[in-house]
Design a protein around this motif. Structure first.
Motif, PDB file in Angstrom:
ATOM      1  N   VAL A  35       0.856  -1.184   0.000  1.00  0.00           N
ATOM      2  CA  VAL A  35       0.000   0.000   0.000  1.00  0.00           C
ATOM      3  C   VAL A  35       0.892   1.234   0.000  1.00  0.00           C
ATOM      4  O   VAL A  35       1.837   1.335   0.781  1.00  0.00           O
ATOM      5  CB  VAL A  35      -0.916   0.012   1.251  1.00  0.00           C
ATOM      6  N   GLU A  36       0.577   2.178  -0.894  1.00  0.00           N
ATOM      7  CA  GLU A  36       1.354   3.413  -0.973  1.00  0.00           C
ATOM      8  C   GLU A  36       0.738   4.475  -0.069  1.00  0.00           C
ATOM      9  O   GLU A  36      -0.477   4.635  -0.020  1.00  0.00           O
ATOM     10  CB  GLU A  36       1.408   3.931  -2.409  1.00  0.00           C
ATOM     11  N   TYR A  37       1.594   5.197   0.610  1.00  0.00           N
ATOM     12  CA  TYR A  37       1.197   6.298   1.483  1.00  0.00           C
ATOM     13  C   TYR A  37       1.857   7.580   0.979  1.00  0.00           C
ATOM     14  O   TYR A  37       2.955   7.554   0.445  1.00  0.00           O
ATOM     15  CB  TYR A  37       1.673   6.042   2.917  1.00  0.00           C
ATOM     16  N   GLY A  38       1.180   8.708   1.192  1.00  0.00           N
ATOM     17  CA  GLY A  38       1.784  10.015   0.959  1.00  0.00           C
ATOM     18  C   GLY A  38       2.094  10.361  -0.473  1.00  0.00           C
ATOM     19  O   GLY A  38       3.106  10.995  -0.752  1.00  0.00           O
ATOM     20  N   ARG A  39       1.229   9.994  -1.389  1.00  0.00           N
ATOM     21  CA  ARG A  39       1.475  10.323  -2.797  1.00  0.00           C
ATOM     22  C   ARG A  39       1.612  11.821  -3.034  1.00  0.00           C
ATOM     23  O   ARG A  39       2.302  12.245  -3.948  1.00  0.00           O
ATOM     24  CB  ARG A  39       0.337   9.807  -3.665  1.00  0.00           C
ATOM     25  N   GLY A  40       0.945  12.611  -2.220  1.00  0.00           N
ATOM     26  CA  GLY A  40       0.892  14.054  -2.439  1.00  0.00           C
ATOM     27  C   GLY A  40       2.233  14.764  -2.397  1.00  0.00           C
ATOM     28  O   GLY A  40       2.415  15.775  -3.072  1.00  0.00           O
ATOM     29  N   HIS A  41       3.177  14.258  -1.644  1.00  0.00           N
ATOM     30  CA  HIS A  41       4.462  14.951  -1.527  1.00  0.00           C
ATOM     31  C   HIS A  41       5.516  14.416  -2.492  1.00  0.00           C
ATOM     32  O   HIS A  41       6.590  14.997  -2.627  1.00  0.00           O
ATOM     33  CB  HIS A  41       4.995  14.862  -0.084  1.00  0.00           C
ATOM     34  N   TYR A  42       5.232  13.341  -3.206  1.00  0.00           N
ATOM     35  CA  TYR A  42       6.230  12.699  -4.054  1.00  0.00           C
ATOM     36  C   TYR A  42       6.718  13.621  -5.173  1.00  0.00           C
ATOM     37  O   TYR A  42       7.921  13.709  -5.426  1.00  0.00           O
ATOM     38  CB  TYR A  42       5.685  11.387  -4.633  1.00  0.00           C
ATOM     39  N   LEU A  43       5.821  14.307  -5.840  1.00  0.00           N
ATOM     40  CA  LEU A  43       6.246  15.204  -6.926  1.00  0.00           C
ATOM     41  C   LEU A  43       7.124  16.335  -6.396  1.00  0.00           C
ATOM     42  O   LEU A  43       8.027  16.798  -7.099  1.00  0.00           O
ATOM     43  CB  LEU A  43       5.039  15.750  -7.679  1.00  0.00           C
ATOM     44  N   GLY A  44       6.892  16.770  -5.177  1.00  0.00           N
ATOM     45  CA  GLY A  44       7.758  17.774  -4.570  1.00  0.00           C
ATOM     46  C   GLY A  44       9.171  17.258  -4.383  1.00  0.00           C
ATOM     47  O   GLY A  44      10.145  17.986  -4.607  1.00  0.00           O
ATOM     48  N   ILE A  45       9.288  16.010  -3.981  1.00  0.00           N
ATOM     49  CA  ILE A  45      10.612  15.404  -3.810  1.00  0.00           C
ATOM     50  C   ILE A  45      11.314  15.293  -5.159  1.00  0.00           C
ATOM     51  O   ILE A  45      12.503  15.617  -5.282  1.00  0.00           O
ATOM     52  CB  ILE A  45      10.488  14.028  -3.117  1.00  0.00           C
ATOM     53  N   VAL A  46      10.597  14.863  -6.180  1.00  0.00           N
ATOM     54  CA  VAL A  46      11.176  14.769  -7.526  1.00  0.00           C
ATOM     55  C   VAL A  46      11.624  16.150  -7.997  1.00  0.00           C
ATOM     56  O   VAL A  46      12.743  16.313  -8.499  1.00  0.00           O
ATOM     57  CB  VAL A  46      10.168  14.138  -8.515  1.00  0.00           C
ATOM     58  N   ALA A  47      10.766  17.150  -7.828  1.00  0.00           N
ATOM     59  CA  ALA A  47      11.104  18.509  -8.257  1.00  0.00           C
ATOM     60  C   ALA A  47      12.326  19.039  -7.512  1.00  0.00           C
ATOM     61  O   ALA A  47      13.189  19.699  -8.109  1.00  0.00           O
ATOM     62  CB  ALA A  47       9.907  19.439  -8.048  1.00  0.00           C
ATOM     63  N   TRP A  97      12.993  -1.475  -0.681  1.00  0.00           N
ATOM     64  CA  TRP A  97      13.404  -0.085  -0.892  1.00  0.00           C
ATOM     65  C   TRP A  97      12.598   0.513  -2.041  1.00  0.00           C
ATOM     66  O   TRP A  97      12.318  -0.163  -3.039  1.00  0.00           O
ATOM     67  CB  TRP A  97      14.895   0.003  -1.240  1.00  0.00           C
ATOM     68  N   ASN A  98      12.249   1.793  -1.899  1.00  0.00           N
ATOM     69  CA  ASN A  98      11.529   2.484  -2.953  1.00  0.00           C
ATOM     70  C   ASN A  98      11.691   3.981  -2.807  1.00  0.00           C
ATOM     71  O   ASN A  98      11.989   4.474  -1.720  1.00  0.00           O
ATOM     72  CB  ASN A  98      10.042   2.107  -2.922  1.00  0.00           C
ATOM     73  N   THR A  99      11.467   4.692  -3.906  1.00  0.00           N
ATOM     74  CA  THR A  99      11.449   6.152  -3.838  1.00  0.00           C
ATOM     75  C   THR A  99      10.103   6.639  -3.307  1.00  0.00           C
ATOM     76  O   THR A  99       9.962   7.802  -2.956  1.00  0.00           O
ATOM     77  CB  THR A  99      11.717   6.784  -5.221  1.00  0.00           C
ATOM     78  N   ARG A 100       9.147   5.760  -3.277  1.00  0.00           N
ATOM     79  CA  ARG A 100       7.823   6.047  -2.728  1.00  0.00           C
ATOM     80  C   ARG A 100       7.694   5.339  -1.382  1.00  0.00           C
ATOM     81  O   ARG A 100       8.477   4.454  -1.079  1.00  0.00           O
ATOM     82  CB  ARG A 100       6.730   5.563  -3.677  1.00  0.00           C
ATOM     83  N   VAL A 101       6.682   5.715  -0.623  1.00  0.00           N
ATOM     84  CA  VAL A 101       6.418   5.034   0.650  1.00  0.00           C
ATOM     85  C   VAL A 101       5.401   3.936   0.364  1.00  0.00           C
ATOM     86  O   VAL A 101       4.206   4.206   0.235  1.00  0.00           O
ATOM     87  CB  VAL A 101       5.891   6.012   1.722  1.00  0.00           C
TER      88      VAL A 101
END
Length: 174
Positions: A35-47, A97-101
């Motif tokens: 299950v993925e958590y916190g999708r909302g902040h992922y694009l900020g991390i990429v940016a 390990w992942n770049t996402r949670v």
């Protein structure tokens, strides 16, 4: 300047390798009910990561930042050590390990490798690299801006990750 451009290109290639590993691990996790958590902040991390690499190159070129050997070589050593820590974390977590949670249910917390001493050692690597990499070529504005933005994002990310891990362990409500 050619050496710095090459360094930034190598770090960019490393980021692409991370994304390849993350995608493979994401598929593995999802196939096991992850299950993925916190999708909302992922694009900020990429940016922020794109801004770190692009900002360092632009600052070095546009503001004609010099390479100061004592600073540059010591910051390069720190950046290399940060990469080593990052890949130690990736190797220790393996498919988790992942770049996402993404949390796979019923798996215990990893408590070996760098996780034996720190709950979030990968973020230590991110902070050190975010300061050190731009300073290889005295790009202090990029180092400062990335650090401020990154600390805000990491605050959100670590809170999200801790909540997800606690939820998976059954210690907090979703």
């Amino acid at each position: 300047m050619i050496g710095f451009t090459l360094l930034i290109a190598l770090v960019g290639a490393e980021r692409i390798a991370e994304l390849i590993v993350a995608r493979r691990n994401q598929a593995w996790a999802r196939s096991r009910g992850g299950v993925e958590y916190g999708r909302g902040h992922y694009l900020g991390i990429v940016a922020a990561q794109v801004g770190l690499l692009g900002g360092a190159l632009l600052e070095a070129r546009l503001l004609d930042r010099p390479f100061v050997p004592i600073l540059g070589w010591s910051m390069l050593a720190l950046a290399v050590l940060a990469q080593g820590l990052r890949w130690w974390c990736i190797a220790t977590l393996g498919r988790r390990w992942n770049t996402r949670v993404i949390i796979v249910p019923h798996l215990p917390l990893v408590d070996r490798g760098p996780y034996r001493r720190l709950r979030h050692p990968n973020y230590v690597a991110v902070v050190v690299e975010g300061i050190a990499l731009p300073l290889v070529h005295t790009c202090w504005i990029t180092a400062l801006l990335f650090t401020v933005v990154n600390l805000g994002l990491l605050r959100i990310r670590i809170r999200t990750e801790n909540t997800a891990l606690n939820h998976a362990a059954g210690t907090t409500p979703a």
